[in-house]
Scaffold this motif. Structure first.
Motif, PDB file in Angstrom:
ATOM      1  N   PRO A   1       0.826  -1.206   0.000  1.00 40.89           N
ATOM      2  CA  PRO A   1       0.000   0.000   0.000  1.00 40.89           C
ATOM      3  C   PRO A   1       0.863   1.260   0.000  1.00 40.89           C
ATOM      4  N   ARG A   2       0.412   2.260  -0.751  1.00 37.10           N
ATOM      5  CA  ARG A   2       1.089   3.558  -0.762  1.00 37.10           C
ATOM      6  C   ARG A   2       0.422   4.420   0.300  1.00 37.10           C
ATOM      7  N   ILE A   3       1.151   4.704   1.326  1.00 31.92           N
ATOM      8  CA  ILE A   3       0.614   5.467   2.447  1.00 31.92           C
ATOM      9  C   ILE A   3       0.980   6.933   2.243  1.00 31.92           C
ATOM     10  N   PRO A   4      -0.011   7.817   2.225  1.00 32.56           N
ATOM     11  CA  PRO A   4       0.299   9.233   2.007  1.00 32.56           C
ATOM     12  C   PRO A   4       0.974   9.848   3.231  1.00 32.56           C
ATOM     13  N   LEU A   5       1.639  10.969   3.013  1.00 30.05           N
ATOM     14  CA  LEU A   5       2.162  11.734   4.136  1.00 30.05           C
ATOM     15  C   LEU A   5       0.989  12.153   5.000  1.00 30.05           C
ATOM     16  N   PHE A   6       1.200  12.220   6.303  1.00 37.37           N
ATOM     17  CA  PHE A   6       0.080  12.598   7.160  1.00 37.37           C
ATOM     18  C   PHE A   6       0.564  13.405   8.346  1.00 37.37           C
ATOM     19  N   TYR A   7      -0.387  14.151   8.926  1.00 39.70           N
ATOM     20  CA  TYR A   7      -0.130  14.902  10.145  1.00 39.70           C
ATOM     21  C   TYR A   7      -0.527  14.038  11.332  1.00 39.70           C
ATOM     22  N   ALA A   8       0.238  14.147  12.400  1.00 40.37           N
ATOM     23  CA  ALA A   8      -0.119  13.439  13.626  1.00 40.37           C
ATOM     24  C   ALA A   8      -1.345  14.112  14.241  1.00 40.37           C
ATOM     25  N   VAL A   9      -2.109  13.347  14.987  1.00 42.67           N
ATOM     26  CA  VAL A   9      -3.301  13.874  15.644  1.00 42.67           C
ATOM     27  C   VAL A   9      -2.866  14.767  16.796  1.00 42.67           C
ATOM     28  N   PRO A  10      -3.363  16.014  16.851  1.00 45.53           N
ATOM     29  CA  PRO A  10      -2.973  16.893  17.962  1.00 45.53           C
ATOM     30  C   PRO A  10      -3.512  16.385  19.285  1.00 45.53           C
ATOM     31  N   GLY A  11      -2.778  16.631  20.321  1.00 41.64           N
ATOM     32  CA  GLY A  11      -3.201  16.235  21.658  1.00 41.64           C
ATOM     33  C   GLY A  11      -2.084  16.483  22.640  1.00 41.64           C
ATOM     34  N   ARG A  12      -2.338  16.110  23.885  1.00 39.13           N
ATOM     35  CA  ARG A  12      -1.289  16.240  24.894  1.00 39.13           C
ATOM     36  C   ARG A  12      -0.181  15.257  24.569  1.00 39.13           C
ATOM     37  N   THR A  13       1.032  15.727  24.627  1.00 41.86           N
ATOM     38  CA  THR A  13       2.160  14.849  24.336  1.00 41.86           C
ATOM     39  C   THR A  13       2.707  14.308  25.643  1.00 41.86           C
ATOM     40  N   ARG A  14       2.526  13.023  25.841  1.00 40.32           N
ATOM     41  CA  ARG A  14       3.051  12.332  27.016  1.00 40.32           C
ATOM     42  C   ARG A  14       3.995  11.249  26.530  1.00 40.32           C
ATOM     43  N   ALA A  15       4.975  10.933  27.339  1.00 45.55           N
ATOM     44  CA  ALA A  15       5.950   9.920  26.953  1.00 45.55           C
ATOM     45  C   ALA A  15       5.291   8.558  26.774  1.00 45.55           C
ATOM     46  N   ASP A  16       4.246   8.269  27.571  1.00 40.35           N
ATOM     47  CA  ASP A  16       3.585   6.975  27.470  1.00 40.35           C
ATOM     48  C   ASP A  16       2.291   7.051  26.655  1.00 40.35           C
ATOM     49  N   GLY A  17       2.070   8.155  25.959  1.00 38.30           N
ATOM     50  CA  GLY A  17       0.840   8.327  25.183  1.00 38.30           C
ATOM     51  C   GLY A  17       1.093   8.258  23.684  1.00 38.30           C
ATOM     52  N   TRP A  18       0.158   8.790  22.934  1.00 37.98           N
ATOM     53  CA  TRP A  18       0.227   8.749  21.480  1.00 37.98           C
ATOM     54  C   TRP A  18       1.070   9.912  20.965  1.00 37.98           C
ATOM     55  N   THR A  19       2.370   9.759  21.011  1.00 32.18           N
ATOM     56  CA  THR A  19       3.271  10.765  20.462  1.00 32.18           C
ATOM     57  C   THR A  19       3.168  10.712  18.941  1.00 32.18           C
ATOM     58  N   PRO A  20       3.570  11.776  18.243  1.00 30.12           N
ATOM     59  CA  PRO A  20       3.529  11.744  16.782  1.00 30.12           C
ATOM     60  C   PRO A  20       4.330  10.577  16.194  1.00 30.12           C
ATOM     61  N   ARG A  21       5.484  10.281  16.762  1.00 28.86           N
ATOM     62  CA  ARG A  21       6.285   9.163  16.256  1.00 28.86           C
ATOM     63  C   ARG A  21       5.573   7.828  16.466  1.00 28.86           C
ATOM     64  N   ARG A  22       4.953   7.665  17.617  1.00 29.80           N
ATOM     65  CA  ARG A  22       4.231   6.419  17.891  1.00 29.80           C
ATOM     66  C   ARG A  22       3.053   6.260  16.939  1.00 29.80           C
ATOM     67  N   GLN A  23       2.392   7.354  16.587  1.00 30.80           N
ATOM     68  CA  GLN A  23       1.293   7.297  15.623  1.00 30.80           C
ATOM     69  C   GLN A  23       1.801   6.822  14.268  1.00 30.80           C
ATOM     70  N   ALA A  24       2.962   7.347  13.840  1.00 26.38           N
ATOM     71  CA  ALA A  24       3.532   6.945  12.553  1.00 26.38           C
ATOM     72  C   ALA A  24       3.961   5.474  12.584  1.00 26.38           C
ATOM     73  N   LEU A  25       4.558   5.046  13.686  1.00 25.01           N
ATOM     74  CA  LEU A  25       4.945   3.636  13.809  1.00 25.01           C
ATOM     75  C   LEU A  25       3.722   2.731  13.759  1.00 25.01           C
ATOM     76  N   PHE A  26       2.635   3.161  14.384  1.00 23.14           N
ATOM     77  CA  PHE A  26       1.406   2.368  14.357  1.00 23.14           C
ATOM     78  C   PHE A  26       0.919   2.193  12.919  1.00 23.14           C
ATOM     79  N   ILE A  27       0.913   3.279  12.134  1.00 26.92           N
ATOM     80  CA  ILE A  27       0.451   3.188  10.737  1.00 26.92           C
ATOM     81  C   ILE A  27       1.342   2.229   9.958  1.00 26.92           C
ATOM     82  N   GLY A  28       2.649   2.281  10.191  1.00 21.23           N
ATOM     83  CA  GLY A  28       3.567   1.361   9.504  1.00 21.23           C
ATOM     84  C   GLY A  28       3.308  -0.093   9.856  1.00 21.23           C
ATOM     85  N   HIS A  29       3.131  -0.376  11.143  1.00 20.13           N
ATOM     86  CA  HIS A  29       2.850  -1.763  11.557  1.00 20.13           C
ATOM     87  C   HIS A  29       1.472  -2.200  11.076  1.00 20.13           C
ATOM     88  N   LEU A  30       0.539  -1.266  11.006  1.00 24.55           N
ATOM     89  CA  LEU A  30      -0.797  -1.587  10.498  1.00 24.55           C
ATOM     90  C   LEU A  30      -0.726  -1.981   9.036  1.00 24.55           C
TER      91      LEU A  30
END
Length: 167
Positions: free
Chosen positions: A17-46
């Motif tokens: 699949p060709r995954i388009p560039l995307f913006y991370a979902v805005p929110g509180r940035t916590r070390a154990d939460g959904w950081t922008p990098r963790r969101q991108a890693l999730f899309i890759g593993h998905l």
């Protein structure tokens, strides 16, 4: 003289699949939460596993929180990347989407523009159907848009100050 059977066309594997560039979902940035990098890693593993549960487990998050993230305000770009990772075609009427999966005519607040400048665009790389990594790219378009807004606000403020001094 030997006779060889005709060569049959080789079956092609479906392209990853060709995954388009995307913006991370805005929110509180916590070390154990959904950081922008963790969101991108999730899309890759998905994209690699095609399983929300497995992809969430690989980034050490719960499946329920992923669906909450998908439902947040400002998650349109993330949702478009999610759908592309699963191979889901965009809905009818979404043909005029930009490269990042966000409808270009949507109005954006200054705080959201600032978030986009800080976090940038995320690109998921796949190699032969396997997740290879994520890259963060600077979002210069949002930066220039934010600077133009700030410049217009400064000019408007100067004009009103001059008018007050003249009166």
């Amino acid at each position: 003289m030997k006779h060889y059977p005709p060569l049959l066309p080789r079956e092609r594997k479906p392209s990853p699949p060709r995954i388009p560039l995307f913006y991370a979902v805005p929110g509180r940035t916590r070390a154990d939460g959904w950081t922008p990098r963790r969101q991108a890693l999730f899309i890759g593993h998905l994209a690699e596993t095609r399983s929300v549960t497995e992809a969430a487990r690989r980034v050490s998050m719960a499946r329920e929180t992923v669906y909450r993230l998908r439902g947040r305000a400002g998650a349109e770009s993330f949702n478009a990347a999610w759908d592309a990772a699963l191979g889901i075609a965009p809905a009818q009427g979404d043909g005029e989407r930009s490269q990042v999966g966000v409808t270009p005519s949507r109005k954006v607040t200054n705080s959201e523009l600032m978030w986009r400048v800080e976090t940038g665009l995320w690109q998921v790389r796949m190699h032969r159907g396997r997740f290879a990594g994520v890259w963060r790219r600077a979002d210069n378009a949002s930066l220039f848009q934010l600077l133009a807004r700030l410049d217009r606000a400064r000019l408007t403020g100067e004009r009103t100050r001059r008018e007050r001094e003249a009166a």
